[in-house]
Scaffold this active site. Structure first.
Site, PDB file in Angstrom:
ATOM      1  N   SER A  21       9.912   9.615 -11.898  1.00  0.00           N
ATOM      2  CA  SER A  21      11.180   8.976 -12.304  1.00  0.00           C
ATOM      3  C   SER A  21      11.060   8.398 -13.714  1.00  0.00           C
ATOM      4  O   SER A  21      11.996   8.436 -14.500  1.00  0.00           O
ATOM      5  CB  SER A  21      11.585   7.889 -11.302  1.00  0.00           C
ATOM      6  OG  SER A  21      10.751   6.751 -11.422  1.00  0.00           O
ATOM      7  N   LYS A  22       9.872   7.883 -14.053  1.00  0.00           N
ATOM      8  CA  LYS A  22       9.690   7.285 -15.381  1.00  0.00           C
ATOM      9  C   LYS A  22       9.465   8.364 -16.447  1.00  0.00           C
ATOM     10  O   LYS A  22       9.848   8.166 -17.603  1.00  0.00           O
ATOM     11  CB  LYS A  22       8.544   6.267 -15.354  1.00  0.00           C
ATOM     12  CG  LYS A  22       8.875   5.018 -14.528  1.00  0.00           C
ATOM     13  CD  LYS A  22      10.009   4.211 -15.152  1.00  0.00           C
ATOM     14  CE  LYS A  22      10.275   2.910 -14.440  1.00  0.00           C
ATOM     15  NZ  LYS A  22      11.351   2.120 -15.051  1.00  0.00           N
ATOM     16  N   TYR A  34       7.168   7.692  -8.408  1.00  0.00           N
ATOM     17  CA  TYR A  34       7.529   6.671  -9.402  1.00  0.00           C
ATOM     18  C   TYR A  34       7.292   7.218 -10.807  1.00  0.00           C
ATOM     19  O   TYR A  34       8.156   7.111 -11.681  1.00  0.00           O
ATOM     20  CB  TYR A  34       6.690   5.406  -9.158  1.00  0.00           C
ATOM     21  CG  TYR A  34       6.893   4.341 -10.208  1.00  0.00           C
ATOM     22  CD1 TYR A  34       8.081   3.618 -10.259  1.00  0.00           C
ATOM     23  CD2 TYR A  34       5.908   4.063 -11.155  1.00  0.00           C
ATOM     24  CE1 TYR A  34       8.269   2.647 -11.229  1.00  0.00           C
ATOM     25  CE2 TYR A  34       6.096   3.091 -12.118  1.00  0.00           C
ATOM     26  CZ  TYR A  34       7.282   2.390 -12.153  1.00  0.00           C
ATOM     27  OH  TYR A  34       7.474   1.431 -13.120  1.00  0.00           O
ATOM     28  N   VAL A  39      22.889  -0.208  -9.357  1.00  0.00           N
ATOM     29  CA  VAL A  39      22.891   0.936 -10.285  1.00  0.00           C
ATOM     30  C   VAL A  39      23.024   2.281  -9.563  1.00  0.00           C
ATOM     31  O   VAL A  39      23.208   3.303 -10.211  1.00  0.00           O
ATOM     32  CB  VAL A  39      21.628   0.962 -11.191  1.00  0.00           C
ATOM     33  CG1 VAL A  39      21.570  -0.248 -12.090  1.00  0.00           C
ATOM     34  CG2 VAL A  39      20.345   1.122 -10.379  1.00  0.00           C
ATOM     35  N   SER A  69       7.557   3.043 -18.500  1.00  0.00           N
ATOM     36  CA  SER A  69       6.294   2.559 -17.923  1.00  0.00           C
ATOM     37  C   SER A  69       5.158   3.384 -18.511  1.00  0.00           C
ATOM     38  O   SER A  69       5.367   4.541 -18.887  1.00  0.00           O
ATOM     39  CB  SER A  69       6.328   2.745 -16.406  1.00  0.00           C
ATOM     40  OG  SER A  69       5.070   2.479 -15.845  1.00  0.00           O
TER      41      SER A  69
HETATM   42  N1  LIG Z   1       5.748  -4.766 -12.860  1.00  0.00           N
HETATM   43  C1  LIG Z   1       5.094  -3.774 -13.446  1.00  0.00           C
HETATM   44  O1  LIG Z   1       3.840  -3.685 -13.392  1.00  0.00           O
HETATM   45  C2  LIG Z   1       5.865  -2.731 -14.221  1.00  0.00           C
HETATM   46  C3  LIG Z   1       5.132  -1.861 -15.041  1.00  0.00           C
HETATM   47  C4  LIG Z   1       5.806  -0.892 -15.779  1.00  0.00           C
HETATM   48  C5  LIG Z   1       7.184  -0.804 -15.686  1.00  0.00           C
HETATM   49  N2  LIG Z   1       7.880  -1.647 -14.882  1.00  0.00           N
HETATM   50  C6  LIG Z   1       9.331  -1.484 -14.815  1.00  0.00           C
HETATM   51  O2  LIG Z   1       9.959  -2.672 -15.207  1.00  0.00           O
HETATM   52  C7  LIG Z   1      11.266  -2.737 -14.606  1.00  0.00           C
HETATM   53  C8  LIG Z   1      11.463  -4.111 -14.012  1.00  0.00           C
HETATM   54  O3  LIG Z   1      10.550  -4.258 -12.951  1.00  0.00           O
HETATM   55  P1  LIG Z   1       9.864  -5.644 -12.576  1.00  0.00           P
HETATM   56  O4  LIG Z   1       8.413  -5.444 -12.696  1.00  0.00           O
HETATM   57  O5  LIG Z   1      10.511  -6.767 -13.280  1.00  0.00           O
HETATM   58  O6  LIG Z   1      10.183  -5.653 -11.009  1.00  0.00           O
HETATM   59  P2  LIG Z   1      10.988  -6.670 -10.069  1.00  0.00           P
HETATM   60  O7  LIG Z   1      10.526  -8.053 -10.293  1.00  0.00           O
HETATM   61  O8  LIG Z   1      10.867  -6.085  -8.686  1.00  0.00           O
HETATM   62  O9  LIG Z   1      12.480  -6.523 -10.583  1.00  0.00           O
HETATM   63  C9  LIG Z   1      13.238  -5.366 -10.309  1.00  0.00           C
HETATM   64  C10 LIG Z   1      14.696  -5.662 -10.511  1.00  0.00           C
HETATM   65  O10 LIG Z   1      15.439  -4.458 -10.251  1.00  0.00           O
HETATM   66  C11 LIG Z   1      16.547  -4.813  -9.432  1.00  0.00           C
HETATM   67  N3  LIG Z   1      17.003  -3.650  -8.670  1.00  0.00           N
HETATM   68  C12 LIG Z   1      16.321  -2.915  -7.754  1.00  0.00           C
HETATM   69  N4  LIG Z   1      17.116  -1.951  -7.248  1.00  0.00           N
HETATM   70  C13 LIG Z   1      18.326  -2.086  -7.846  1.00  0.00           C
HETATM   71  C14 LIG Z   1      19.572  -1.406  -7.745  1.00  0.00           C
HETATM   72  N5  LIG Z   1      19.758  -0.375  -6.902  1.00  0.00           N
HETATM   73  N6  LIG Z   1      20.591  -1.816  -8.539  1.00  0.00           N
HETATM   74  C15 LIG Z   1      20.445  -2.860  -9.377  1.00  0.00           C
HETATM   75  N7  LIG Z   1      19.307  -3.563  -9.502  1.00  0.00           N
HETATM   76  C16 LIG Z   1      18.261  -3.162  -8.743  1.00  0.00           C
HETATM   77  C17 LIG Z   1      16.047  -5.959  -8.564  1.00  0.00           C
HETATM   78  O11 LIG Z   1      17.118  -6.779  -8.132  1.00  0.00           O
HETATM   79  P3  LIG Z   1      17.833  -6.682  -6.700  1.00  0.00           P
HETATM   80  O12 LIG Z   1      16.747  -6.472  -5.685  1.00  0.00           O
HETATM   81  O13 LIG Z   1      18.553  -7.981  -6.590  1.00  0.00           O
HETATM   82  O14 LIG Z   1      18.786  -5.543  -6.789  1.00  0.00           O
HETATM   83  C18 LIG Z   1      15.225  -6.744  -9.584  1.00  0.00           C
HETATM   84  O15 LIG Z   1      16.054  -7.615 -10.314  1.00  0.00           O
HETATM   85  C19 LIG Z   1      11.320  -1.595 -13.608  1.00  0.00           C
HETATM   86  O16 LIG Z   1      12.052  -0.520 -14.157  1.00  0.00           O
HETATM   87  C20 LIG Z   1       9.868  -1.207 -13.421  1.00  0.00           C
HETATM   88  O17 LIG Z   1       9.737   0.148 -13.075  1.00  0.00           O
HETATM   89  C21 LIG Z   1       7.246  -2.619 -14.152  1.00  0.00           C
END
Ligand SMILES: NC(=O)c1ccc[n+]([C@@H]2O[C@H](COP(=O)([O-])OP(=O)(O)OC[C@H]3O[C@@H](n4cnc5c(N)ncnc54)[C@H](OP(=O)(O)O)[C@@H]3O)[C@@H](O)[C@H]2O)c1
Length: 278
Positions: free
Chosen positions: A153-154, A150, A59, A137
């Site tokens: 950004s959110k 972080y 992205v 988030s």
């Molecule tokens: N986990 C939490 O507690 C939490 C809470 C609130 C919000 N969120 C949000 O939920 C979303 C998903 O996070 P998650 O918790 O599922 O984390 P995750 O398991 O680390 O997944 C993150 C995903 O983003 C991809 N990614 C990272 N950099 C990228 C780039 N430059 N281009 C394209 N893809 C990219 C990663 O794939 P690759 O490494 O293969 O690129 C991975 O598929 C995020 O926006 C995060 O901020 C998470």
């Protein structure tokens, strides 16, 4: 096919792990033709009802997004639903984070979401239909100490979504936020620490705070809880601006809106280890 007002072709960024991965599989099982993007790509899977085609999509790179979107349009002629899930977390005290680290955080979470929207929206407008779901988030409602980059950004993703909704209204294209709290995913292991952040004046407090936050994430909700809320949004003809995931977080987000900011700050301060600096 899963009944919804948008259609059956979905593009999900960040589909190789966590929330994006679980969403991709759930939608494919419900009959969607899912295109999943991530830097590492991944295995494409066909279910009886639908399928996931994994694409290499970074992205932060306009060319990579264009290639992926062109490929989907060539195969399907449309993208009905875009789910912006790709995200990273950079942790460290504000003073300890470099400009480069701040830009990297914004580049993936905010500008990445923006780039995806700009590439896909013209086709949604042309059809007069479409749905964009931005994964925000609870950290985009409360600024979390030592995860301030972080949170910034959110917060920006919140602003992006709110304005976008109004801009897109004349064409019937919808945008909405889904705001998870702590979720057990690869996010915790993928977190990047600002260089030297453990050895500065903030070091001890940073280390204790981030340890507590990571403990909460690892004991947080399973990604299905977020998938459920994403599905509610997909079913809505007029989705609300935001849906927060989980009863406790809903209450916290509501309190943020009604309580004085100083009180919210004091409550947040109480949640994390105290400073040993007099
Ligand atoms: N986990 C939490 O507690 C939490 C809470 C609130 C919000 N969120 C949000 O939920 C979303 C998903 O996070 P998650 O918790 O599922 O984390 P995750 O398991 O680390 O997944 C993150 C995903 O983003 C991809 N990614 C990272 N950099 C990228 C780039 N430059 N281009 C394209 N893809 C990219 C990663 O794939 P690759 O490494 O293969 O690129 C991975 O598929 C995020 O926006 C995060 O901020 C998470």
């Amino acid at each position: 096919m899963y009944k919804n007002p948008y259609g059956s072709v979905a593009l999900i960024t960040g589909a190789s792990s966590g929330i994006g991965y679980e969403t991709a599989h759930k939608l494919a099982k419900l009959g969607f033709r899912v295109y999943g993007g991530s830097r590492r790509g991944g295995e494409s899977i066909r279910y009886d009802e639908g399928a996931i085609n994994m694409l290499q999509l970074d992205v932060t790179e306009e060319e990579s997004i264009k290639r992926a979107v062109d490929e989907i349009l060539e195969k399907e002629g449309r993208i009905d639903i875009l789910i912006n899930c790709a995200g990273i977390g950079i942790a460290g005290a504000v003073e300890d984070c470099s400009g480069e680290e701040a830009l990297r955080q914004m580049d993936v979470n905010y500008a990445g979401t923006l780039r995806m929207i700009r590439m896909v929206v013209p086709f949604m407008r042309a059809r007069g239909n479409g749905l964009i779901i931005n994964i925000g988030s609870v950290g985009g409602v409360f600024s979390i100490p030592f995860q301030t980059l972080y949170s910034s950004s959110k917060f920006a993703v919140e602003a992006l979504t709110e304005g976008l909704r109004i801009e897109l209204k004349p064409w019937g294209v919808k945008a909405a936020l889904v705001e998870p709290g702590d979720v057990r995913t690869g996010f915790t292991a993928a977190r990047i620490y600002a260089k030297d952040c453990k050895t500065t004046a903030y070091g001890a407090r940073f280390t204790q705070s981030i340890k507590q936050m990571e403990h909460d994430e690892l004991h947080g909700k399973a990604p299905d809880a977020v998938v459920k809320v994403i599905l509610q949004t997909i079913r809505s003809k007029n989705p609300p601006v935001r849906r927060t995931v989980g009863g406790m977080y809903k209450v916290l987000v509501f309190l943020k809106r009604i309580l004085p900011s100083r009180l919210v700050e004091a409550l947040l301060d109480m949640m994390y280890p105290k400073s040993n600096v007099k």
